[in-house]
Scaffold this motif. Structure first.
Motif, PDB file in Angstrom:
ATOM      1  N   LEU A   1      14.966   6.834 -19.251  1.00 40.35           N
ATOM      2  CA  LEU A   1      13.274   6.711 -19.207  1.00 40.35           C
ATOM      3  C   LEU A   1      13.414   5.096 -18.661  1.00 40.35           C
ATOM      4  O   LEU A   1      14.130   3.681 -18.669  1.00 40.35           O
ATOM      5  CB  LEU A   1      12.641   6.814 -20.469  1.00 40.35           C
ATOM      6  N   THR A   2      12.139   5.048 -17.563  1.00 44.15           N
ATOM      7  CA  THR A   2      11.500   3.817 -17.417  1.00 44.15           C
ATOM      8  C   THR A   2      10.175   3.512 -18.038  1.00 44.15           C
ATOM      9  O   THR A   2       9.614   4.261 -17.557  1.00 44.15           O
ATOM     10  CB  THR A   2      12.280   3.483 -16.150  1.00 44.15           C
ATOM     11  N   PHE A   3      10.484   1.986 -16.892  1.00 45.83           N
ATOM     12  CA  PHE A   3       9.262   1.133 -17.034  1.00 45.83           C
ATOM     13  C   PHE A   3       8.865   0.763 -15.560  1.00 45.83           C
ATOM     14  O   PHE A   3       9.819  -0.358 -14.815  1.00 45.83           O
ATOM     15  CB  PHE A   3       8.850   0.093 -18.051  1.00 45.83           C
ATOM     16  N   SER A   4       8.627   1.058 -15.084  1.00 46.89           N
ATOM     17  CA  SER A   4       8.118   1.489 -13.613  1.00 46.89           C
ATOM     18  C   SER A   4       6.761   0.017 -12.723  1.00 46.89           C
ATOM     19  O   SER A   4       5.530   0.306 -13.697  1.00 46.89           O
ATOM     20  CB  SER A   4       7.657   2.282 -12.626  1.00 46.89           C
ATOM     21  N   CYS A   5       6.912  -0.208 -11.891  1.00 41.99           N
ATOM     22  CA  CYS A   5       5.677  -1.111 -10.586  1.00 41.99           C
ATOM     23  C   CYS A   5       6.331  -0.676  -9.621  1.00 41.99           C
ATOM     24  O   CYS A   5       7.493  -1.126  -8.585  1.00 41.99           O
ATOM     25  CB  CYS A   5       6.643  -2.504 -11.605  1.00 41.99           C
ATOM     26  N   GLU A   6       5.522  -0.148  -8.909  1.00 36.61           N
ATOM     27  CA  GLU A   6       5.000   0.128  -7.866  1.00 36.61           C
ATOM     28  C   GLU A   6       3.877  -0.508  -6.470  1.00 36.61           C
ATOM     29  O   GLU A   6       3.377  -0.223  -7.111  1.00 36.61           O
ATOM     30  CB  GLU A   6       4.923   1.690  -7.096  1.00 36.61           C
ATOM     31  N   MET A   7       4.177  -1.087  -6.161  1.00 36.86           N
ATOM     32  CA  MET A   7       3.792  -2.520  -5.039  1.00 36.86           C
ATOM     33  C   MET A   7       3.715  -1.841  -3.204  1.00 36.86           C
ATOM     34  O   MET A   7       4.443  -1.215  -3.229  1.00 36.86           O
ATOM     35  CB  MET A   7       4.748  -3.299  -5.193  1.00 36.86           C
ATOM     36  N   GLU A   8       2.909  -2.048  -2.790  1.00 35.49           N
ATOM     37  CA  GLU A   8       2.406  -1.782  -1.592  1.00 35.49           C
ATOM     38  C   GLU A   8       1.877  -2.955  -0.877  1.00 35.49           C
ATOM     39  O   GLU A   8       1.479  -4.029  -1.775  1.00 35.49           O
ATOM     40  CB  GLU A   8       0.840  -0.864  -1.138  1.00 35.49           C
ATOM     41  N   ILE A   9       2.991  -3.778  -0.272  1.00 32.07           N
ATOM     42  CA  ILE A   9       2.796  -4.896   0.537  1.00 32.07           C
ATOM     43  C   ILE A   9       3.394  -4.424   2.112  1.00 32.07           C
ATOM     44  O   ILE A   9       3.963  -4.342   2.587  1.00 32.07           O
ATOM     45  CB  ILE A   9       4.704  -5.631   0.057  1.00 32.07           C
ATOM     46  N   ASP A  10       2.242  -5.898   2.369  1.00 29.54           N
ATOM     47  CA  ASP A  10       1.827  -5.882   3.640  1.00 29.54           C
ATOM     48  C   ASP A  10       3.078  -6.532   4.440  1.00 29.54           C
ATOM     49  O   ASP A  10       3.843  -7.043   3.695  1.00 29.54           O
ATOM     50  CB  ASP A  10       0.977  -6.212   4.332  1.00 29.54           C
ATOM     51  N   LYS A  11       3.472  -6.329   6.060  1.00 29.20           N
ATOM     52  CA  LYS A  11       3.603  -7.627   6.621  1.00 29.20           C
ATOM     53  C   LYS A  11       4.279  -8.765   6.143  1.00 29.20           C
ATOM     54  O   LYS A  11       4.562  -9.453   6.845  1.00 29.20           O
ATOM     55  CB  LYS A  11       3.609  -7.403   8.144  1.00 29.20           C
ATOM     56  N   LYS A  12       2.933  -9.599   5.888  1.00 28.32           N
ATOM     57  CA  LYS A  12       3.168 -11.222   4.807  1.00 28.32           C
ATOM     58  C   LYS A  12       3.595 -11.118   3.909  1.00 28.32           C
ATOM     59  O   LYS A  12       3.262 -12.342   3.333  1.00 28.32           O
ATOM     60  CB  LYS A  12       1.703 -11.384   5.625  1.00 28.32           C
TER      61      LYS A  12
ATOM     62  N   LYS B   1       2.251 -10.001   1.603  1.00 30.78           N
ATOM     63  CA  LYS B   1       1.215  -9.592   0.142  1.00 30.78           C
ATOM     64  C   LYS B   1       0.996  -8.796  -0.774  1.00 30.78           C
ATOM     65  O   LYS B   1       1.795  -7.114   0.524  1.00 30.78           O
ATOM     66  CB  LYS B   1       0.327  -9.926   0.392  1.00 30.78           C
ATOM     67  N   VAL B   2       0.885  -8.403  -1.770  1.00 36.78           N
ATOM     68  CA  VAL B   2       0.967  -7.294  -2.617  1.00 36.78           C
ATOM     69  C   VAL B   2      -0.789  -6.939  -2.911  1.00 36.78           C
ATOM     70  O   VAL B   2      -1.258  -7.246  -2.917  1.00 36.78           O
ATOM     71  CB  VAL B   2       1.548  -7.606  -4.334  1.00 36.78           C
ATOM     72  N   LEU B   3      -0.771  -5.700  -1.965  1.00 35.10           N
ATOM     73  CA  LEU B   3      -2.306  -5.144  -1.593  1.00 35.10           C
ATOM     74  C   LEU B   3      -2.383  -4.220  -3.221  1.00 35.10           C
ATOM     75  O   LEU B   3      -4.147  -4.326  -3.215  1.00 35.10           O
ATOM     76  CB  LEU B   3      -2.527  -4.455  -0.278  1.00 35.10           C
ATOM     77  N   ASP B   4      -1.500  -3.666  -3.578  1.00 37.31           N
ATOM     78  CA  ASP B   4      -2.327  -3.035  -4.395  1.00 37.31           C
ATOM     79  C   ASP B   4      -0.441  -2.429  -5.413  1.00 37.31           C
ATOM     80  O   ASP B   4       0.576  -3.107  -4.793  1.00 37.31           O
ATOM     81  CB  ASP B   4      -2.214  -1.499  -3.829  1.00 37.31           C
ATOM     82  N   TYR B   5      -0.756  -2.474  -6.568  1.00 38.73           N
ATOM     83  CA  TYR B   5      -0.229  -1.438  -7.022  1.00 38.73           C
ATOM     84  C   TYR B   5       0.443  -1.269  -8.721  1.00 38.73           C
ATOM     85  O   TYR B   5      -1.625  -0.727  -8.421  1.00 38.73           O
ATOM     86  CB  TYR B   5       0.627  -3.253  -7.712  1.00 38.73           C
ATOM     87  N   LYS B   6       0.656  -0.052  -9.379  1.00 36.56           N
ATOM     88  CA  LYS B   6       0.003   0.550  -9.825  1.00 36.56           C
ATOM     89  C   LYS B   6       1.952   0.484 -11.484  1.00 36.56           C
ATOM     90  O   LYS B   6       2.998   0.390 -10.995  1.00 36.56           O
ATOM     91  CB  LYS B   6       0.807   2.117 -10.081  1.00 36.56           C
ATOM     92  N   ILE B   7       0.995   0.239 -12.473  1.00 36.14           N
ATOM     93  CA  ILE B   7       2.462   0.164 -13.869  1.00 36.14           C
ATOM     94  C   ILE B   7       2.641   1.211 -14.258  1.00 36.14           C
ATOM     95  O   ILE B   7       1.820   1.750 -14.755  1.00 36.14           O
ATOM     96  CB  ILE B   7       2.439  -0.730 -14.183  1.00 36.14           C
ATOM     97  N   PHE B   8       3.089   1.872 -14.415  1.00 34.00           N
ATOM     98  CA  PHE B   8       3.559   2.762 -15.616  1.00 34.00           C
ATOM     99  C   PHE B   8       4.183   3.744 -15.825  1.00 34.00           C
ATOM    100  O   PHE B   8       5.896   2.897 -15.449  1.00 34.00           O
ATOM    101  CB  PHE B   8       3.135   4.467 -14.423  1.00 34.00           C
ATOM    102  N   LYS B   9       4.918   4.780 -16.822  1.00 32.72           N
ATOM    103  CA  LYS B   9       5.983   4.690 -17.252  1.00 32.72           C
ATOM    104  C   LYS B   9       6.181   6.097 -16.908  1.00 32.72           C
ATOM    105  O   LYS B   9       6.180   6.887 -16.179  1.00 32.72           O
ATOM    106  CB  LYS B   9       6.104   5.228 -19.027  1.00 32.72           C
TER     107      LYS B   9
END
Length: 737
Positions: free
Chosen positions: A361-372, A374-382
């Motif tokens: 069981l985990t707690f996840s943070c999924e991030m979309e990161i551009d070439k600079k 910068k975190v453009l978007d993220y999701k935090i979920f079990k």
């Protein structure tokens, strides 16, 4: 604290020349009152003093309300008049005594307004010992160079029990404390000796204290073993700091009843990531794996970084014996030959540990990161994951470097993901962190290897690999993303704050570097930004002053702390920062997980907010204190083992660098990070004058100087394992053939 003590402290504070009128909240903070009950007591004290016309309330004319400004109306006694009880009391200070092995001590005032420590001569200690909470009567006059005093009352003893070496006599015994700041041996009557023999390391409960002169009396509570047995030295240090070596029966029972089988009902509540390529990267000897990563590069060049953290809060419920135990410990303690875990083995190494090929069981943070970066978007979920590989830092570094060994070959199926992760590391480090002014201090860390008898066989400086940096950047961006998210909820959360540099140290540092032609920032009176530190590090790169300036730069920094409000992290250049990624070994991360989960599921009730507002600052302060204590223990045990190691190298010569300069000599650090003292009394070729501003000693006759950062050659003169002290003496530098 009693009402009488608080009343005296308020009067003493207001009598201080530096006192200025202040609101109630600031006044209570200055005195160091944290609990609600203590603040209520302060309210009653102020009302009583106001009735006696000793304080008054000033009205703020800018508002219609009356502010709680408190201003003293004491009338000072004219010169030559008899000193009254009131004026005597105003010269009393409460603080903690810091003992010295030479017999004297210093009292560190509780009240932060009193910035100077008070020197206490041995004859005026009056039975007080190291870490005692005491009342001190000032004996020096205002304006004298150093404040001095006499202990007039011991409010609370700093030690209830001690660790030391037992020495048996005919009908009694003595325990010589390991803490050399305690200058009194403990008297042990024969009936309280528990059959200990000379040379045993023991835990002693103090039964009675002597106010003047005589030794305290105690009883032996536990015999740890003979002082020469392997591991007893390290165990003694852990016991000295009261680190619990075992868990209570209720905690063990709760932990052992937890199983790692995941029910279908629980799976339905989570995102199933078991088919994804997720892996851990840790040290060779790691046993608790609390973080895993996944990586993907999209066609548009963006990265999808997944950071998956063991969901410890799912198993450790608020208020349970497990939770209370974890909160008390605050952190796992890592020392040379062992780990004292925050959580019992079944959780830390089994149920929660992200071992390969097992559903977890985990707690996840999924991030979309551009070439600079910068975190453009993220999701935090079990989530639920199944790690595909338990990698090591060395193995990952080897496969990325194209090495042809068994470990590297085993990781070839993951080479594409690892190369993308390395690429992302470059983006996060250079484009994200460094460009916004993050400060990097890379100092060598040593690893001590013990033989089967517990003696240090060798000391090696650990190489900082690209794989270390890769995982570090992943965890940093994850912690920052979570912090920014929780800051937006407007609910109290635990943040990891790092304040701006200490103003006094900063001013001294700027004065020092100016003498060498360097600057920190364009304006000397302004707080430097991260970019200013980076510019200075570029300016000193490769210069002879680089090492000394880097050391002093680090010392301008304040310590990071846990707090229930966000202030940002100066060294990282981050507006928001928290700790989310290590809940197996750090309580703040577990705490953040618990209330982040509630927030994501809309379960932050008014009752929860009320609980957080009431307790979060205390939990933050306790977590900061346990972290500092763990660091102190690690340093002390490392120092102990380094002293043992150098005791086998007496008379040998080494090259090193001056790492600290004091009035009585200077410290020299060797390449393996071992540090020893060169005492002025052993430098007989000249009379050396101490220059604290330039961190150096200068010979009066020869003009020879020894300065912070300077390379020198030393011989190991002597070692004292009990005191953890290494003495060096200077020798002529060996000429290269």
């Amino acid at each position: 604290m009693r009402t009488k003590e608080l009343k005296k402290l308020v009067q003493q504070l207001m009598e201080d020349p530096k006192y200025r009128k202040m609101p109630f909240e600031e006044l209570s903070e200055s005195i160091g009152l944290k609990k609600k009950s203590e603040r209520q007591m302060l309210t009653h004290v102020l009302k009583e003093l106001e009735k006696k016309k000793k304080v008054k309330t000033i009205t703020d004319t800018n508002t219609s309300k009356t502010k709680d400004f408190k201003e003293t109306k004491f009338v000072k006694e004219p010169k030559g008049t008899k000193e009254t009880k009131e004026t005597k009391d105003s010269r009393k200070i409460i603080g903690v005594l810091q003992g010295n092995q030479r017999g004297f001590g210093f009292v560190i005032p509780d009240n932060t307004i009193f910035t100077e420590d008070i020197f206490i001569p041995e004859k005026y200690l009056n039975g007080a010992l190291d870490q005692d909470h005491v009342w001190v009567q000032l004996t020096s006059q205002p304006g004298e160079k150093r404040p001095e005093g006499e202990v007039v009352e011991i409010i609370e003893r700093g030690h209830k029990k001690l660790i030391g070496r037992y020495e048996k006599g005919k009908s009694f015994g003595f325990v010589i404390p390991d803490n050399d700041r305690l200058c009194k041996d403990i008297f042990i009557p024969e009936r309280r000796g528990k059959n200990a023999v000379t040379g045993d390391k023991v835990v002693v409960n103090i039964l009675s204290w002597s106010d003047r002169g005589k030794n305290p009396e105690g009883e032996i509570a536990e015999i740890l073993g003979n002082k020469d047995e392997p591991g007893i030295d390290i165990l003694s240090v852990l016991k000295e700091y009261d680190i619990p070596m075992e868990f209570s029966k209720s905690v063990e029972k709760e932990a052992n009843n937890i199983v790692d089988k995941i029910t279908e009902a629980e799976l339905e509540k989570r995102k199933d990531l078991r088919e994804e390529v997720i892996f851990t990267i840790d040290g060779d000897d790691a046993k608790d794996y609390d973080d895993a990563v996944s990586i993907e590069k999209k066609e548009n060049g963006h990265y999808i970084l997944g950071v998956h953290i063991a969901d410890v809060s799912h198993f450790v419920r608020h208020g349970s014996p497990l939770d209370e135990s974890a909160l008390e410990r605050g952190t796992s303690v890592y020392v040379v030959d062992r780990v004292v875990p925050m959580l019992p083995f079944n959780l830390s190494n089994t149920v929660c540990s992200l071992v390969p090929n097992e559903d977890r069981l985990t707690f996840s943070c999924e991030m979309e990161i551009d070439k600079k970066g910068k975190v453009l978007d993220y999701k935090i979920f079990k989530s639920v994951i199944c790690s595909k590989s338990r990698m090591t830092y060395q193995g990952v570094a080897d496969v990325l470097a194209g090495k042809d060994n068994l470990v590297a070959k085993a990781l070839l199926p993951f080479i594409d993901d690892l190369q993308v992760l390395e690429e992302l590391f470059g983006v996060l480090h250079t484009q994200r962190r460094l460009k916004r002014g993050a400060i990097n201090f890379d100092f060598p860390e040593a690893k001590i290897f013990l033989d089967d008898k517990g003696f240090p066989a060798r000391i090696e400086v650990e190489e900082r690999l690209v794989s270390h940096r890769m995982i570090e950047e992943c965890m940093l961006v994850c912690n920052e993303t979570v912090a920014k998210h929780v800051a937006g909820t407007k609910v109290p959360f635990l943040f990891r704050n790092h304040p701006e540099p200490d103003p006094e140290k900063l001013a001294a540092f700027r004065t020092f570097i100016n003498r060498y032609g360097f600057k920190l920032g364009s304006k000397e009176d302004a707080v430097p930004r991260g970019e200013d530190y980076q510019k200075l590090m570029e300016d000193i790169d490769g210069k002879s002053e680089e090492r000394v300036i880097t050391l002093l730069m680090l010392r301008t920094m304040q310590q990071a702390v846990y707090q229930g409000h966000n202030l940002g992290h100066f060294a990282l250049g981050a507006k928001y920062y928290t700790h989310f990624t290590s809940p197996i070994r750090r309580y703040p991360d577990l705490f953040v997980h618990r209330y982040l989960a509630k927030s994501l599921h809309g379960k932050i009730s008014e009752k929860t907010v009320e609980y957080l507002e009431k307790h979060i600052e205390d939990i933050g302060q306790h977590s900061s204190e346990t972290e500092r204590q763990a660091e102190k223990i690690e340093r002390e045990i490392t120092k102990l083992k380094m002293t043992e190691y150098m005791s086998a190298h007496l008379g040998e010569t080494f090259e090193g660098r001056i790492s600290g300069v004091t009035s009585f000599g200077f410290f020299v650090e060797l390449a393996n990070t071992v540090e020893g003292l060169v005492r002025l009394q052993n430098m007989r070729d000249d009379y050396y004058v101490y220059d604290p501003d330039l961190h150096q000693h200068i010979g009066e006759r020869t003009g020879k100087f020894y300065r912070l950062g300077q390379e020198v050659c030393i011989k190991v003169l002597k070692t004292d394992v009990d005191l953890k002290q290494i003495d060096f003496e200077l020798v002529e530098k060996r000429k290269k053939a």
